[in-house]
Design a protein around this motif. Sequence first.
Motif, PDB file in Angstrom:
ATOM      1  N   ASP A 187       0.835  -1.204   0.000  1.00  8.14           N
ATOM      2  CA  ASP A 187       0.000   0.000   0.000  1.00  8.14           C
ATOM      3  C   ASP A 187       0.870   1.254   0.000  1.00  8.14           C
ATOM      4  O   ASP A 187       0.593   2.231  -0.716  1.00  8.14           O
ATOM      5  CB  ASP A 187      -0.923  -0.027   1.223  1.00  8.14           C
ATOM      6  CG  ASP A 187      -1.911   1.124   1.206  1.00  8.14           C
ATOM      7  OD1 ASP A 187      -2.608   1.304   0.183  1.00  8.14           O
ATOM      8  OD2 ASP A 187      -1.994   1.852   2.213  1.00  8.14           O
ATOM      9  N   GLN A 188       1.926   1.232   0.786  1.00 11.19           N
ATOM     10  CA  GLN A 188       2.842   2.372   0.804  1.00 11.19           C
ATOM     11  C   GLN A 188       3.530   2.540  -0.549  1.00 11.19           C
ATOM     12  O   GLN A 188       3.749   3.662  -1.020  1.00 11.19           O
ATOM     13  CB  GLN A 188       3.886   2.188   1.907  1.00 11.19           C
ATOM     14  CG  GLN A 188       4.838   3.381   2.050  1.00 11.19           C
ATOM     15  CD  GLN A 188       5.965   3.111   3.045  1.00 11.19           C
ATOM     16  OE1 GLN A 188       5.922   2.117   3.773  1.00 11.19           O
ATOM     17  NE2 GLN A 188       6.961   3.987   3.059  1.00 11.19           N
ATOM     18  N   ARG A 226       1.020   4.258  -2.813  1.00  8.57           N
ATOM     19  CA  ARG A 226       0.844   5.678  -2.459  1.00  8.57           C
ATOM     20  C   ARG A 226       2.039   6.510  -2.906  1.00  8.57           C
ATOM     21  O   ARG A 226       1.882   7.619  -3.425  1.00  8.57           O
ATOM     22  CB  ARG A 226       0.626   5.813  -0.945  1.00  8.57           C
ATOM     23  CG  ARG A 226      -0.721   5.331  -0.453  1.00  8.57           C
ATOM     24  CD  ARG A 226      -1.039   5.936   0.928  1.00  8.57           C
ATOM     25  NE  ARG A 226       0.027   5.640   1.877  1.00  8.57           N
ATOM     26  CZ  ARG A 226       0.050   4.569   2.666  1.00  8.57           C
ATOM     27  NH1 ARG A 226      -0.937   3.677   2.581  1.00  8.57           N
ATOM     28  NH2 ARG A 226       1.032   4.375   3.513  1.00  8.57           N
ATOM     29  N   THR A 227       3.233   5.978  -2.713  1.00 10.43           N
ATOM     30  CA  THR A 227       4.430   6.706  -3.129  1.00 10.43           C
ATOM     31  C   THR A 227       4.480   6.856  -4.646  1.00 10.43           C
ATOM     32  O   THR A 227       4.839   7.928  -5.172  1.00 10.43           O
ATOM     33  CB  THR A 227       5.692   5.974  -2.638  1.00 10.43           C
ATOM     34  OG1 THR A 227       5.612   5.747  -1.238  1.00 10.43           O
ATOM     35  CG2 THR A 227       6.950   6.781  -2.955  1.00 10.43           C
ATOM     36  N   ALA A 235       1.921   6.942  -6.685  1.00 11.96           N
ATOM     37  CA  ALA A 235       0.917   7.931  -7.070  1.00 11.96           C
ATOM     38  C   ALA A 235       1.399   9.345  -6.782  1.00 11.96           C
ATOM     39  O   ALA A 235       1.202  10.265  -7.597  1.00 11.96           O
ATOM     40  CB  ALA A 235      -0.388   7.651  -6.326  1.00 11.96           C
ATOM     41  N   GLN A 236       2.068   9.522  -5.646  1.00 15.08           N
ATOM     42  CA  GLN A 236       2.555  10.844  -5.276  1.00 15.08           C
ATOM     43  C   GLN A 236       3.622  11.336  -6.249  1.00 15.08           C
ATOM     44  O   GLN A 236       3.601  12.494  -6.684  1.00 15.08           O
ATOM     45  CB  GLN A 236       3.111  10.785  -3.854  1.00 15.08           C
ATOM     46  CG  GLN A 236       3.602  12.123  -3.323  1.00 15.08           C
ATOM     47  CD  GLN A 236       4.164  11.998  -1.908  1.00 15.08           C
ATOM     48  OE1 GLN A 236       4.096  10.926  -1.301  1.00 15.08           O
ATOM     49  NE2 GLN A 236       4.711  13.087  -1.396  1.00 15.08           N
ATOM     50  N   THR A 245      -4.072  10.367  -6.971  1.00  9.43           N
ATOM     51  CA  THR A 245      -4.771   9.078  -6.906  1.00  9.43           C
ATOM     52  C   THR A 245      -5.282   8.614  -8.269  1.00  9.43           C
ATOM     53  O   THR A 245      -5.576   7.423  -8.445  1.00  9.43           O
ATOM     54  CB  THR A 245      -5.962   9.175  -5.936  1.00  9.43           C
ATOM     55  OG1 THR A 245      -6.799  10.278  -6.326  1.00  9.43           O
ATOM     56  CG2 THR A 245      -5.478   9.398  -4.504  1.00  9.43           C
ATOM     57  N   LEU A 249      -3.710   5.582  -9.863  1.00 10.77           N
ATOM     58  CA  LEU A 249      -4.115   4.231  -9.446  1.00 10.77           C
ATOM     59  C   LEU A 249      -5.523   3.881  -9.919  1.00 10.77           C
ATOM     60  O   LEU A 249      -6.062   2.834  -9.539  1.00 10.77           O
ATOM     61  CB  LEU A 249      -4.046   4.118  -7.922  1.00 10.77           C
ATOM     62  CG  LEU A 249      -2.707   4.479  -7.273  1.00 10.77           C
ATOM     63  CD1 LEU A 249      -2.798   4.365  -5.763  1.00 10.77           C
ATOM     64  CD2 LEU A 249      -1.592   3.603  -7.814  1.00 10.77           C
TER      65      LEU A 249
END
Length: 530
Positions: free
Chosen positions: A214-215, A218-219, A221-222, A228, A231
Amino acid sequence: MTGNHQTLALLLFSVFVAITLGITTWVSRHRHGSAEEFYAGGRLFSPMENGFAIAGDYMSAASFLGISGLIALFGYDGLLYSVGFLVAWLVVLFLVAELVRNCGRFTLADVVVSRMGERPVRIAAGTSSVTVSVLYLVAQMVGAGSLVALLLGGTGGAVRTWTVVGVGALMVVYVSFGGMRATTWIQIVKAVLLMGGAVALTVLVLLRFQGDFDQLLRTAAQRSGHGTSFLAPGLRYGGDWTARLDFISLGLALVLGTAGLPHILSRFYTVPTARAARRSVVWAIGLIGGFYLMTIVLGFGAAAIVGPDAVRGSNAAGNTAVPLLALDLGGGAASTGGTVLFAVVAAIAFATILAVVAGITLASSASVAHDLYASLRRRRAKPRSEVAVARTAAVGTGVVAIALGLLARDLNVAFLVGLAFAVAASANLPVLLYSLFWRNFTTRGAVWSVYGGLLPALVLVVLSPVVTGSPDSLFPGADLQYFPLENPGLVSIPLGFLAGWLGTVTSAEPPDEAGHAETEVRALTGAGAV
């Protein structure tokens, strides 16, 4: 890249090339010169060996370099390639593998001609198979050029040109001297190397994020700059209805195209029985499924660790995402670990390209010799003369693939393979399914089915944004864009099936029902299979 990267990677390249040339030399000393030996390796491979070889044949530069690059650049929409490539094997397993092994001998045309006019069907099927093979080869050539250009620290035309020429020359040597047996062992070695490399990189990516997927997402996507939406569906194929239809077209091509790829179909003839062919596919699905799951981690890992901007800066199509990821995971450009990991990954990718081009070239040369040459001669060709023609055809295929590879060197390799899949699904799959399952199918239907899918697919590609009409086209200065989709499958696949049906219902030739019954019994039981 530093001198250390170049030296070590070139050394590993050389080691793999030396091993594969050694395999080819050993096989060439033990060959018998028969058509069965050259085309099918004597049908002596076990299901596990053939499963590894199928996986090695299928997991191409498009998978290792192209799909990971597309995920790094487009997130979820790049992931769709992995899904399509994997799901396609269910079609192969349930509809094709066993039946093709029982009904054919060396090529796709062997399955179709069992109850039809041999000459027109062989010419049509042979032409289609060669076209699909050349398109697939172009993708591998483009991947080779991108990889070695990155390795040698430049994107100049000379580096890519000589790389493509070198790969073309090696594939001609593998096929001409080693035939199917050498090609199979090269693919087995390559599959083991590729799986090992992918596992190592996947573990390193997950360790970087303490196993928290999950991390990682998120990374990624950032860093993507899209938040977001990186994704979620739509970054590449969701802009408007044209993009959405393009996605549907691509999905159809990927799911249906595998069952029509000549170099995949030819692998089912290298095992002794239909049961062995089916077990080969089970082995292949296990290996390929695991690999495509890892490409998801590698693609998002490249986005999170390297960053889409750096990937795009190295190669606009994203073909160098995995080597750049390896460099960073190993400690960076100045570190020993980075140097070693980058060199190993680059060598594995190069091995991937060499093994896949050997398999495709062999399938193409088999179609030229066994289908086209044998059909155009008034008398049936002798096996030895047919094999000689196949070796010559390997040279011709190599020259054509080199020329087209140089022309298309700036396109994404996964996208190029998508085009090859579209042509295979449009021209080869309809005639294969009709001949296996439709009792009333006729010679005219078979010929119309092949050309009715092949010609529209090629014409639509020429009239699409791939060739002209946009800055990323092959010929950006021209504008012949009349078809809005980049992948023609949505239109050309139904046309292939429609043409086969239309040719059959308008044919004056009565269907050979006895021939179909014989084919059906052979397909389902293996009675009378070669």
